[in-house]
Design a protein around this motif. Structure first.
Motif, short mmCIF file in Angstrom:
data_model
loop_
_atom_site.label_atom_id
_atom_site.label_comp_id
_atom_site.label_asym_id
_atom_site.label_seq_id
_atom_site.Cartn_x
_atom_site.Cartn_y
_atom_site.Cartn_z
N LEU A 182 4.80 -5.41 -0.98
CA LEU A 182 4.08 -6.45 -1.70
C LEU A 182 2.59 -6.27 -1.43
O LEU A 182 2.20 -5.94 -0.31
CB LEU A 182 4.55 -7.81 -1.17
N ILE A 183 1.78 -6.48 -2.44
CA ILE A 183 0.34 -6.47 -2.19
C ILE A 183 0.00 -7.71 -1.38
O ILE A 183 0.49 -8.80 -1.67
CB ILE A 183 -0.43 -6.44 -3.52
N VAL A 188 0.82 -4.40 1.71
CA VAL A 188 -0.20 -3.34 1.65
C VAL A 188 -1.46 -3.93 1.00
O VAL A 188 -1.41 -4.90 0.25
CB VAL A 188 0.28 -2.12 0.84
N LYS A 189 -2.58 -3.32 1.33
CA LYS A 189 -3.85 -3.76 0.75
C LYS A 189 -3.85 -3.46 -0.76
O LYS A 189 -3.22 -2.49 -1.20
CB LYS A 189 -5.01 -2.99 1.39
N THR A 209 -6.08 -2.07 -2.41
CA THR A 209 -6.58 -0.70 -2.59
C THR A 209 -5.59 0.34 -2.06
O THR A 209 -5.85 1.53 -2.17
CB THR A 209 -7.92 -0.52 -1.86
N SER A 210 -4.50 -0.11 -1.48
CA SER A 210 -3.48 0.82 -1.02
C SER A 210 -2.29 0.84 -1.97
O SER A 210 -1.25 1.37 -1.64
CB SER A 210 -3.01 0.44 0.40
N TYR A 211 -2.45 0.22 -3.11
CA TYR A 211 -1.35 0.17 -4.06
C TYR A 211 -1.86 0.61 -5.43
O TYR A 211 -2.88 0.15 -5.91
CB TYR A 211 -0.80 -1.26 -4.17
N MET A 212 -1.11 1.51 -6.03
CA MET A 212 -1.47 1.97 -7.35
C MET A 212 -0.20 2.10 -8.19
O MET A 212 0.79 2.63 -7.72
CB MET A 212 -2.12 3.35 -7.25
N ARG A 213 -0.26 1.61 -9.40
CA ARG A 213 0.82 1.89 -10.35
C ARG A 213 0.16 2.46 -11.59
O ARG A 213 -0.81 1.89 -12.10
CB ARG A 213 1.63 0.64 -10.71
N ARG A 238 -1.69 4.98 -11.63
CA ARG A 238 -3.04 5.45 -11.25
C ARG A 238 -4.07 4.33 -11.28
O ARG A 238 -5.27 4.58 -11.27
CB ARG A 238 -3.48 6.58 -12.18
N SER A 260 -5.23 0.57 -9.46
CA SER A 260 -5.01 -0.42 -8.41
C SER A 260 -4.60 -1.74 -9.04
O SER A 260 -4.99 -2.05 -10.16
CB SER A 260 -6.27 -0.61 -7.57
N ARG A 261 -3.81 -2.49 -8.30
CA ARG A 261 -3.30 -3.73 -8.85
C ARG A 261 -3.65 -4.89 -7.93
O ARG A 261 -3.72 -4.74 -6.73
CB ARG A 261 -1.77 -3.65 -8.99
#
Lengths: 182, 182, 182, 182, 182, 182
Positions: F8-9, F46-47, F49-53, F55, F57-58
Motif C-alpha cells: 500500500l502507498i 511504500v513511499k 515515490t517508491s511505487y509506480m504503475r 511507469r 508514480s501514484r
C-alpha cells in the motif's frame, strides 16, 4: 544489495526469464553502486488463475522477439538485397536517414541512391547495444564496412554505426553514420 | 502484468527510487508484451540493521551519477575547451576514435588534430540513449554540429553521433561518427 | 542463495533485529550448502495496526534476553556466593546434577555439598554455545576451573562444562561435568 | 507473530525444507517472545532459471548432512572399534581432548591411552544438541557410559558429555568430559 | 493501486483461487478509492512441506461451499416441500422468524403456520448478496413471490427478502420479510 | 493458514488499515476453512515515490467513507425529517421502493406517501451488514420500528429491513420491507 522479486504468470520459457533477470540486474546496477554479487533477482511464477488485475484473470503477455535480433534479420536481408524479406521487418511509416541527411521511406529509393556510391557493401559488427526506453527500444550496431566501389575497386575497414528504433517488433526508423565519402 | 518488488536499504532519495522504478519498468516492457498499465514496481525499504548479506549488515550502495549526465558534463567542458575540467571525467586509459579511424588518448592530441579541420564546433543534441549492459553503461548522443571552418566560414546542420562507455562514473572510451569531410 | 524475508511488527531495537538476522543466517547455513555471501536476510517492518492475526491486531512480542547472558549472570552470582541474586534466575523446579550424579534443587544444598571439596572456585570461559531447540534454548559453557582446595592449596586449569536449559528467561536445569576428583 | 518467507531454488526434498522451516522457527523463538502458533515459515520455490545472483543463474546448494548424524556415525564406528570407518568422518587436523587434558590427533593414540582405563565402553545417549554458529555447527551429546574395567568388572551409569565442532561435513575436534576416574 | 499477495498451501482448485481473488479485490475496493485496474491479487502457492505454523506443517484448509449455494439448495428443497432434504442444511439450533414475528425452530411448524396463508409459494430471485463478517457469512436474497392463496386464486409479484446466517456450511437462522398480508 | 500481504502507498490512517485487514481476513475465511488464528494480514507501506504503475508514480487512493456510516447518516437525517441533509447522501438517480412496490425518486414523495400511514417512525437497529460486490457495496440494516399511527396511537416492535446500494459514497437506491400494514 537490492533483492528484486518479480511476480510473473507462469508459462514463459527459460530464455525469457533469464533475459528478464539479466535486464533487471543491469537496470539496478546502472542506478545504485551495489556490488554485482549482491544483486539478486528471483522470478516467482503464479498460475493464470492465481492472478487477477482489476478483478479479471490475465494470461501472460507474449515474450517479445529480441529487438537486436529483429535488426540483425533486417540487415542480413538488406545485405543480400532481398528487399521483400527486409520489408517484413518495417513499420508502415519507416524512415531512413543516411549520411548527408539523405532520407528515404522506401527501400528501393535507398538502393537507387547507393548505386553510384558502391557496388555492394558488407557489414562486420563490433557490437549491438539495446536501450530500453519509455517509448520503445533503441538498437545500435557499429563496426566496419567492406565492399566494392562502383569501379570495382574493393574497400574495407570503413567505420559505420546504425541506430534503429523498434516498437512492437517492427523497425520504426534507421539512422546511419559512416566514414564513406558522403 | 508483472509485479516487481525491490528490497532496498533505506536512504536513497526520491530521484534515485523513481529512476530505478522507471528503468525496471523499461526492462520488463522490453521483455514481455505486458500492457504498460499492468507493470507495477514497488520499492520496499528496510533499515540497514534489518538487512544482512553473508551475516554482515550492509550500507546502501551510493546512488550513481546518471551516465548521461557525466557525458553531458564532459562534452560541455570540451565545447568550451576547458581541457582540465574535461579530463576529470576520463578514466586513466581513456581512448577516442574519430572519423577516419583517427585515435587519441590525450585531449591535447584531439585538439591538435582538429585545428586544421574547424575553428570551433558546437553540438546540438537530439537525444541521449543509455544502454545498461553487462560490463557497464553505454551512452549514445546524436544531433547536429555547427561551427566555423578554418577559413571562418560558418557551417551548421551536420549530423554526428557519439558513443561513450561509462564505468564507475568515468568515461572509458568515446567513438565519434559524423558527416564532416573526414 | 536463499533469500529470507521476515515480516516483523515495528518496535524492536537494532540489536534484536541484528541478532535475529544472524540466527536466521546460521539456520540456513546449517541446512543447505549455500555460499555465505549468497544468504540474504531482510526484515520488513509493519505498523502494529498494519498487522493482524486471527482478525486481531498484535503488539510485537518482547525481545528475549539472550539465554547466554542469563546463564552468565547466574554463574557470576554463584561465583561471588550471592545466592539471593542467583536464585532470581531460576525456575521454580530448577534442578542441578553434578559429577557423581549428585543432584540438588536448592542452591544451599549445592554449597553444603561443595564445602568439603573446595574452598572456592572460579570459572574462566572458553566459549558459550546456544542451541535453539523445540522446547527452549540450551546453553553450554566450558573452560577451566581455578580455586583453592579445602586445605588452602590452590588449583587451576581443571576442565569443566555446564549445560543449562533456559525457558522464558529462567534456568530450568543445570548439568555439570568436570575433571575434579568426583 | 513474525512471518518468515524463504526464496529457495527448487529441488530440495521435503526433509530439507521441513528441517529448514523448523530451524528458522527456532531461531525466531529464541529471539522474540512470539507465541509459537504465531510464527509462520513459508518456503517459496523458484526455478533455477528464475534465480540470478550477480547476473548468473544458480543451482541449489546441496543439502547438508545433519551434523548430529555425522557425529552419531563416528561414535558408532568408534564403539565397534572400526577405526578405518571412524577416520572417514575426521578433518585432516582433527584433535581430541579427554579428561585430564589428554590430547590426541590419531585415533590409535586414543585407543592406546584408554587400554589401561577400560576394556570397552558403550554410550547411551540422552540427547543431541546442535548449535548453528558463525563458524560451523557444534554438536553436543551426553548420557551414560557402560562397559568393563580392565579387570573385567562391569560398570554402568557413568555420566559423560562430548562436544564436536563440525565443518563441511567433517569433525574438526572432539572434547570429552565424564565422571570416570581420570 | 494496492497489490495483494496471498501465500497459500497448494492444492486448491482454480475456482477457489479465482473466488478468493475476487473477494479480496472487492474487500480492497470497498476500503480505498483505488482504480479497479490498479488492484492486483496474486496467489503464491507453496508445498505443504514448505509451510509451517507453530513449527508444524499444515494441510490446506478445505474449500468452503459457497454460502449462497447452500441457501439456494435449502430454498429449493423447501419450495418442493422436501423437508427431509431441507433439514440437512440446518444447524441444530436453527431458528426462523417470519412476518409478524412468527418464530419457528422446526420446518413442520412453518408448514403448519403457512397452510392457512397460501397453498404454495414460489420465489423468483433478483439477487443474492453475501456479507463476510466476523462471525460467519450472512446471505441475503430477495425478489418476488408467486403462488396460490388458500382459495386457489393465484398471486404473483409480491416482494420478499430473506436473510440467512451461515456457519460451517449450515444455516443458523433465517429471517423473512415480505409484502404478504401478515 | 493463508498469509495475506498488501503493498500500500503510505498515508492511510490506522483505522483504514485496520478496516482493510479485517475485511481481507473475512474474505479469506469465507473461502477456505482456515482456522481463524492462522489467517495473517500484513500491510507493507511504500513511499509514493517508491511505487509506480505503468511507469507513473501514484498517490494513495482516498480512504472511502464506510458505506454503513453513509447509510446511518442518511437514515438519521430522515428520522428527524431533515430532507436537505438527507438529500446530500443521494446519487442523482436515487430510487426507493417501499412495501406494496411503492416507488419514489424524491424524498418529498416518500413523505407525502407516508403521511396517511404514520405520524412519525423511529428505527432501532439490530445489525448493519456490508456486502462488497463487483459493482459496489450493498448495505443492509434491520431491526424494529416504533412511532405513532395517524390517530396518535403509539406502536413499536414492528420488524423492518432496508437494503441500500452505495457507490462512490452516494446512495444509489433503497429497498424497504417491513411488517407494517402495506
Amino acid at each position: 544489495m537490492p533483492v528484486v522479486r518479480v511476480t510473473l504468470i507462469e508459462g514463459y520459457g527459460d530464455e525469457v526469464r533469464s533475459s528478464l533477470s539479466r535486464r533487471l540486474t543491469d537496470a539496478v546496477r546502472a542506478t545504485v553502486a551495489a556490488p554485482l554479487d549482491g544483486i539478486i533477482v528471483a522470478i516467482e511464477e503464479v498460475k493464470p488463475t492465481s492472478y487477477m488485475r482489476g478483478r479479471v484473470s490475465r494470461m501472460p503477455g507474449k515474450p517479445l522477439p529480441t529487438p537486436a535480433e529483429t535488426v540483425q534479420a533486417f540487415l542480413s536481408a538488406m545485405e543480400r538485397r532481398d528487399l521483400a524479406a527486409a520489408r517484413t521487418f518495417l513499420a508502415d511509416d519507416f524512415r531512413m536517414i543516411f549520411p548527408g541527411s539523405a532520407e528515404f521511406g522506401a527501400l528501393e529509393d535507398l538502393v537507387a541512391w547507393s548505386r553510384p556510391r558502391y557496388r555492394f557493401v558488407k557489414k562486420s559488427y563490433e557490437a549491438f547495444d539495446e536501450c530500453f526506453g519509455e517509448t520503445g527500444t533503441v538498437v545500435y550496431c557499429f563496426g566496419k564496412l567492406s565492399g566494392e566501389w562502383p569501379d570495382g575497386e574493393p574497400f574495407e575497414g570503413i567505420r559505420f554505426i546504425d541506430r534503429f528504433t523498434v516498437g512492437d517488433g517492427k523497425l520504426l526508423d534507421q539512422k546511419v553514420w559512416n566514414d564513406l565519402r558522403a
